[in-house]
Design a protein around this motif. Structure first.
Motif, PDB file in Angstrom:
ATOM      1  N   GLU A  57       0.835  -1.199   0.000  1.00 36.31           N
ATOM      2  CA  GLU A  57       0.000   0.000   0.000  1.00 36.31           C
ATOM      3  C   GLU A  57       0.871   1.250   0.000  1.00 36.31           C
ATOM      4  O   GLU A  57       0.551   2.251  -0.661  1.00 36.31           O
ATOM      5  CB  GLU A  57      -0.916  -0.006   1.227  1.00 36.31           C
ATOM      6  CG  GLU A  57      -1.918   1.132   1.278  1.00 36.31           C
ATOM      7  CD  GLU A  57      -2.863   1.164   0.097  1.00 36.31           C
ATOM      8  OE1 GLU A  57      -3.269   2.279  -0.297  1.00 36.31           O
ATOM      9  OE2 GLU A  57      -3.197   0.088  -0.438  1.00 36.31           O
ATOM     10  N   SER A  58       1.985   1.182   0.712  1.00 34.36           N
ATOM     11  CA  SER A  58       2.923   2.305   0.739  1.00 34.36           C
ATOM     12  C   SER A  58       3.479   2.577  -0.659  1.00 34.36           C
ATOM     13  O   SER A  58       3.653   3.729  -1.060  1.00 34.36           O
ATOM     14  CB  SER A  58       4.070   2.005   1.709  1.00 34.36           C
ATOM     15  OG  SER A  58       5.008   3.040   1.712  1.00 34.36           O
ATOM     16  N   LYS A  59       3.726   1.492  -1.409  1.00 34.55           N
ATOM     17  CA  LYS A  59       4.212   1.653  -2.788  1.00 34.55           C
ATOM     18  C   LYS A  59       3.178   2.394  -3.634  1.00 34.55           C
ATOM     19  O   LYS A  59       3.517   3.313  -4.386  1.00 34.55           O
ATOM     20  CB  LYS A  59       4.503   0.283  -3.410  1.00 34.55           C
ATOM     21  CG  LYS A  59       4.856   0.352  -4.889  1.00 34.55           C
ATOM     22  CD  LYS A  59       5.064  -1.029  -5.493  1.00 34.55           C
ATOM     23  CE  LYS A  59       5.323  -0.918  -6.996  1.00 34.55           C
ATOM     24  NZ  LYS A  59       5.570  -2.226  -7.627  1.00 34.55           N
ATOM     25  N   ASN A 127      11.768   1.605   0.269  1.00 34.14           N
ATOM     26  CA  ASN A 127      10.483   0.961   0.580  1.00 34.14           C
ATOM     27  C   ASN A 127      10.281  -0.283  -0.263  1.00 34.14           C
ATOM     28  O   ASN A 127       9.762  -1.302   0.207  1.00 34.14           O
ATOM     29  CB  ASN A 127       9.328   1.941   0.343  1.00 34.14           C
ATOM     30  CG  ASN A 127       9.190   2.948   1.466  1.00 34.14           C
ATOM     31  OD1 ASN A 127       9.727   2.753   2.546  1.00 34.14           O
ATOM     32  ND2 ASN A 127       8.492   4.033   1.202  1.00 34.14           N
ATOM     33  N   GLN A 128      10.703  -0.191  -1.540  1.00 34.05           N
ATOM     34  CA  GLN A 128      10.567  -1.321  -2.444  1.00 34.05           C
ATOM     35  C   GLN A 128      11.369  -2.516  -1.952  1.00 34.05           C
ATOM     36  O   GLN A 128      10.916  -3.654  -1.989  1.00 34.05           O
ATOM     37  CB  GLN A 128      11.054  -0.926  -3.847  1.00 34.05           C
ATOM     38  CG  GLN A 128      10.038  -0.160  -4.655  1.00 34.05           C
ATOM     39  CD  GLN A 128       8.867  -1.054  -4.993  1.00 34.05           C
ATOM     40  OE1 GLN A 128       7.873  -1.086  -4.264  1.00 34.05           O
ATOM     41  NE2 GLN A 128       8.940  -1.789  -6.064  1.00 34.05           N
ATOM     42  N   ARG A 129      12.580  -2.247  -1.491  1.00 30.80           N
ATOM     43  CA  ARG A 129      13.434  -3.332  -1.006  1.00 30.80           C
ATOM     44  C   ARG A 129      12.830  -3.975   0.251  1.00 30.80           C
ATOM     45  O   ARG A 129      12.916  -5.184   0.434  1.00 30.80           O
ATOM     46  CB  ARG A 129      14.834  -2.790  -0.711  1.00 30.80           C
ATOM     47  CG  ARG A 129      15.625  -2.504  -1.982  1.00 30.80           C
ATOM     48  CD  ARG A 129      16.938  -1.848  -1.676  1.00 30.80           C
ATOM     49  NE  ARG A 129      17.710  -1.635  -2.894  1.00 30.80           N
ATOM     50  CZ  ARG A 129      18.646  -0.718  -3.027  1.00 30.80           C
ATOM     51  NH1 ARG A 129      18.925   0.094  -2.021  1.00 30.80           N
ATOM     52  NH2 ARG A 129      19.304  -0.586  -4.166  1.00 30.80           N
ATOM     53  N   ALA A 130      12.242  -3.139   1.103  1.00 27.65           N
ATOM     54  CA  ALA A 130      11.598  -3.665   2.319  1.00 27.65           C
ATOM     55  C   ALA A 130      10.431  -4.572   1.943  1.00 27.65           C
ATOM     56  O   ALA A 130      10.226  -5.625   2.556  1.00 27.65           O
ATOM     57  CB  ALA A 130      11.119  -2.508   3.190  1.00 27.65           C
ATOM     58  N   PHE A 131       9.657  -4.175   0.918  1.00 25.86           N
ATOM     59  CA  PHE A 131       8.529  -5.001   0.476  1.00 25.86           C
ATOM     60  C   PHE A 131       9.028  -6.331  -0.093  1.00 25.86           C
ATOM     61  O   PHE A 131       8.480  -7.393   0.211  1.00 25.86           O
ATOM     62  CB  PHE A 131       7.702  -4.264  -0.575  1.00 25.86           C
ATOM     63  CG  PHE A 131       6.722  -5.165  -1.287  1.00 25.86           C
ATOM     64  CD1 PHE A 131       5.636  -5.704  -0.616  1.00 25.86           C
ATOM     65  CD2 PHE A 131       6.917  -5.515  -2.623  1.00 25.86           C
ATOM     66  CE1 PHE A 131       4.748  -6.572  -1.246  1.00 25.86           C
ATOM     67  CE2 PHE A 131       6.040  -6.371  -3.262  1.00 25.86           C
ATOM     68  CZ  PHE A 131       4.952  -6.889  -2.573  1.00 25.86           C
ATOM     69  N   THR A 132      10.076  -6.271  -0.919  1.00 27.22           N
ATOM     70  CA  THR A 132      10.630  -7.487  -1.518  1.00 27.22           C
ATOM     71  C   THR A 132      11.082  -8.465  -0.438  1.00 27.22           C
ATOM     72  O   THR A 132      10.851  -9.674  -0.523  1.00 27.22           O
ATOM     73  CB  THR A 132      11.823  -7.145  -2.433  1.00 27.22           C
ATOM     74  OG1 THR A 132      11.376  -6.257  -3.462  1.00 27.22           O
ATOM     75  CG2 THR A 132      12.397  -8.396  -3.077  1.00 27.22           C
ATOM     76  N   LYS A 133      11.701  -7.929   0.618  1.00 32.50           N
ATOM     77  CA  LYS A 133      12.153  -8.759   1.730  1.00 32.50           C
ATOM     78  C   LYS A 133      10.975  -9.399   2.455  1.00 32.50           C
ATOM     79  O   LYS A 133      10.981 -10.598   2.772  1.00 32.50           O
ATOM     80  CB  LYS A 133      12.971  -7.898   2.697  1.00 32.50           C
ATOM     81  CG  LYS A 133      13.637  -8.679   3.802  1.00 32.50           C
ATOM     82  CD  LYS A 133      14.503  -7.767   4.656  1.00 32.50           C
ATOM     83  CE  LYS A 133      15.160  -8.550   5.795  1.00 32.50           C
ATOM     84  NZ  LYS A 133      16.004  -7.668   6.645  1.00 32.50           N
ATOM     85  N   ALA A 134       9.930  -8.586   2.724  1.00 30.72           N
ATOM     86  CA  ALA A 134       8.741  -9.100   3.413  1.00 30.72           C
ATOM     87  C   ALA A 134       8.033 -10.150   2.559  1.00 30.72           C
ATOM     88  O   ALA A 134       7.549 -11.167   3.073  1.00 30.72           O
ATOM     89  CB  ALA A 134       7.783  -7.955   3.730  1.00 30.72           C
ATOM     90  N   LYS A 135       7.986  -9.932   1.256  1.00 28.69           N
ATOM     91  CA  LYS A 135       7.328 -10.878   0.348  1.00 28.69           C
ATOM     92  C   LYS A 135       8.043 -12.228   0.354  1.00 28.69           C
ATOM     93  O   LYS A 135       7.401 -13.282   0.443  1.00 28.69           O
ATOM     94  CB  LYS A 135       7.294 -10.306  -1.072  1.00 28.69           C
ATOM     95  CG  LYS A 135       6.611 -11.218  -2.070  1.00 28.69           C
ATOM     96  CD  LYS A 135       6.576 -10.607  -3.466  1.00 28.69           C
ATOM     97  CE  LYS A 135       5.888 -11.556  -4.440  1.00 28.69           C
ATOM     98  NZ  LYS A 135       5.870 -10.998  -5.820  1.00 28.69           N
TER      99      LYS A 135
END
Length: 346
Positions: A57-59, A127-135
């Motif tokens: 959602e942040s993305k 933020n993108q890298r954080a999402f990739t890690k969480a995914k």
């Protein structure tokens, strides 16, 4: 206004009652804690899934902010701003590079604005890298869950998708039956109408008229996830769900034509009273929702069984007298055969 003496007396009574409650608690000792009904393995998926969805959602919000910057502060036309940002986002997704100076120069931004925009983009990439890690973490933890062992052979389905759906559902037993789950997920029909933002008021009226519990809306996020991601993935992968989707569309089209629900306009068949919705669109959307309901029913039943709780038959069989029961084992056998057939051809 109330008399001051009356107000004072009421406050004194409240104070006395609070003191009594405190004394009772002190005499009783620590009260029994609430029972925990969520398993540790489920809790991990819920927490990581929510984190991934928040970052996703942040993305979306970051993309909207970038478009607004180009449109409102850098005087680009709306269409040009959207085109530029979409091009930059493609670079984020595909190349994961941190230096966008050359790409920004090509947009025609004045020299003095390039570095500030570059810094904004670098923040976006973090933020993108954080999402990739969480995914990736959600994919891993979901793949370790026993529910994935039952679902993993469904063509087009991934452990990440399962994890997202589980994190939205939280726990299966908070839904009385799969029908309640389908309502909450926005993929049910009420009085012959699909649940959409446009039909919320008519749904509330239907509930009121039939003296049902108040309709409090549905989860738009999971509706979007099911109809925008999960079901389209099934249709691309050519397994049981795709074949069932085709069967459903054919049945729906035949029924609509036989029941006089359609009319010809030019060279196309349209649905009557559906605001120019073609038969093709109507059968597609209806079949998508039905496929999504089957998927949710499987997840609910299997998750309930893992928790030692009883499952339920589909609403159409339990209440409407239908006899054709689709089982998860049937779907898995079909998709395993498809996979084996494709391997043989290679």
């Amino acid at each position: 206004m109330k008399d001051n003496a009356v107000v004072k007396e009421a406050k004194e009574k409240i104070t006395k009652r609070r003191l009594q409650i405190s004394e009772i608690k002190a005499e009783t000792g620590k009260l029994e804690p609430k029972s925990i009904t969520v398993k540790p393995q489920d809790l991990k998926i819920m927490a990581i899934g929510q984190m991934a969805m928040n970052l996703m959602e942040s993305k979306k919000q970051d993309i909207l902010r970038l478009k607004a910057i180009f449109r409102d502060y850098l005087a680009f036309e709306k269409e040009d701003a959207e085109s530029i940002v979409e091009s930059l986002v493609k670079k984020f997704d595909e190349e994961d590079q941190t230096n966008f100076v050359e790409a920004l120069k090509e947009t025609g931004i004045p020299e003095g604005y390039i570095m500030p925009i570059q810094e904004i983009i670098e923040s976006f990439i973090e933020n993108q890298r954080a999402f990739t890690k969480a995914k990736k973490l959600l994919e891993k933890k979901s793949a370790e869950h026993p529910l994935w062992d039952r679902m993993k052979d469904i063509r087009g389905f991934t452990s990440y998708q399962l994890g997202i759906l589980m994190s939205f559902m939280k726990k299966p037993d908070r839904f009385e039956n799969p029908g309640k789950l389908a309502m909450w997920a926005g993929i049910a029909s009420v009085d012959g109408k699909a649940l959409t933002k446009a039909t919320i008021n008519s749904t509330k009226e239907y509930y009121s008229k039939h003296k049902l519990k108040e309709f409090k809306g549905y989860c738009t996020e999971i509706q979007g996830r099911l109809l925008g991601v999960s079901v389209p993935a099934f249709l691309k992968n050519g397994g049981w769900f795709y074949e069932h989707y085709l069967t459903l569309r054919a049945r729906l089209a035949e029924r609509a034509n036989n029941d006089g629900m359609t009319e010809m306009k030019g060279e196309k068949i349209y649905m009557k009273d559906k605001k120019n919705m073609s038969l093709i669109q109507w059968t597609h959307k209806n079949a998508m929702r039905r496929v999504a309901r089957i998927l949710l029913h499987f997840i609910w039943n299997e998750w309930m069984a893992l928790n030692g709780l009883p499952g339920r038959l589909p609403y159409a069989i339990e209440y409407l007298g239908h006899t054709s029961l689709i089982t998860l084992d049937e779907v898995l056998e079909f998709d395993r055969n498809v996979k084996a057939s494709k391997k043989t051809k290679k």
